[in-house]
Design a protein around this motif. Structure first.
Motif, PDB file in Angstrom:
ATOM      1  N   GLU A  33     -11.699   5.214  -2.426  1.00 38.27           N
ATOM      2  CA  GLU A  33     -10.917   6.440  -2.633  1.00 38.27           C
ATOM      3  C   GLU A  33     -10.256   6.895  -1.338  1.00 38.27           C
ATOM      4  O   GLU A  33      -9.114   7.345  -1.348  1.00 38.27           O
ATOM      5  N   LEU A  34     -10.968   6.772  -0.218  1.00 40.01           N
ATOM      6  CA  LEU A  34     -10.401   7.172   1.066  1.00 40.01           C
ATOM      7  C   LEU A  34      -9.198   6.308   1.449  1.00 40.01           C
ATOM      8  O   LEU A  34      -8.191   6.823   1.916  1.00 40.01           O
ATOM      9  N   VAL A  35      -9.309   5.007   1.258  1.00 42.29           N
ATOM     10  CA  VAL A  35      -8.219   4.126   1.689  1.00 42.29           C
ATOM     11  C   VAL A  35      -7.138   3.964   0.623  1.00 42.29           C
ATOM     12  O   VAL A  35      -6.105   3.360   0.901  1.00 42.29           O
ATOM     13  N   ASP A  36      -7.358   4.517  -0.562  1.00 43.89           N
ATOM     14  CA  ASP A  36      -6.316   4.479  -1.593  1.00 43.89           C
ATOM     15  C   ASP A  36      -5.155   5.423  -1.289  1.00 43.89           C
ATOM     16  O   ASP A  36      -4.070   5.251  -1.822  1.00 43.89           O
ATOM     17  N   TYR A  37      -5.391   6.432  -0.440  1.00 42.53           N
ATOM     18  CA  TYR A  37      -4.281   7.270  -0.001  1.00 42.53           C
ATOM     19  C   TYR A  37      -3.300   6.373   0.743  1.00 42.53           C
ATOM     20  O   TYR A  37      -3.717   5.551   1.568  1.00 42.53           O
ATOM     21  N   PRO A  38      -2.013   6.525   0.506  1.00 44.34           N
ATOM     22  CA  PRO A  38      -1.058   5.736   1.283  1.00 44.34           C
ATOM     23  C   PRO A  38      -1.211   6.040   2.777  1.00 44.34           C
ATOM     24  O   PRO A  38      -1.172   7.207   3.192  1.00 44.34           O
TER      25      PRO A  38
END
Length: 159
Positions: A33-38
């Motif tokens: 979820e953290l790294v799914d942010y662009p």
């Protein structure tokens, strides 16, 4: 710094463990979820990600991104469990606020989780206004929003 930078990985990895411990779910899911942010959202010209180092070790960090035209949103403020209670989160916050002001944002906005009383205390001590009742018991699944003005406040004519 970019969230894909190797120096950012300890921040994201430990933050995922912290969130999974406090809120449930797996650290792997939280990390995703953290790294799914662009990543571009936390990079210039509208954002930034900073880390504090002791030697080669990442000990604290945080990021911001554009929320709206006048507002930056803080995200991922973190201090390594081994380095807490040393004022590092406050240093990260001050560096992020400096960068936010330099970019011309007039307001900082953030939310923190209902199981993070240390974060509530940090933001209140740093002059943020709670947009919830901090004296009321925390409600499950209800984030705690804060704001702080960073730029000149508009004045009414005649002031």
């Amino acid at each position: 710094m970019h969230q894909t930078d190797a120096r950012a990985q300890p921040l994201l990895t430990e933050l995922a463990v912290e969130y999974s411990t406090r809120y449930g779910g797996s650290a792997e899911t939280m990390y995703s979820e953290l790294v799914d942010y662009p990543a571009a959202e936390f990079a210039p010209p509208d954002g930034a990600l900073v880390v504090l180092l002791r030697g080669d070790e990442v000990v604290a960090g945080g990021a911001f991104r554009r929320y709206d035209h006048d507002t930056a949103e803080l995200k991922r403020i973190w201090t390594s469990a081994a380095h807490r209670r040393q004022g590092l989160a406050r240093r990260v916050l001050a560096e992020l606020e400096r960068a936010i002001t330099e970019l011309g944002y007039r307001r900082v906005y953030l939310t923190t989780g209902w199981r993070q009383p240390e974060a509530d205390a940090l933001y209140l001590a740093a002059g943020y206004t709670a947009l919830f009742d901090p004296t009321a018991p925390s409600v499950e699944h209800v984030p705690h929003p804060f704001e702080k003005m960073t730029g000149p406040v508009s004045r009414a004519v005649g002031d």
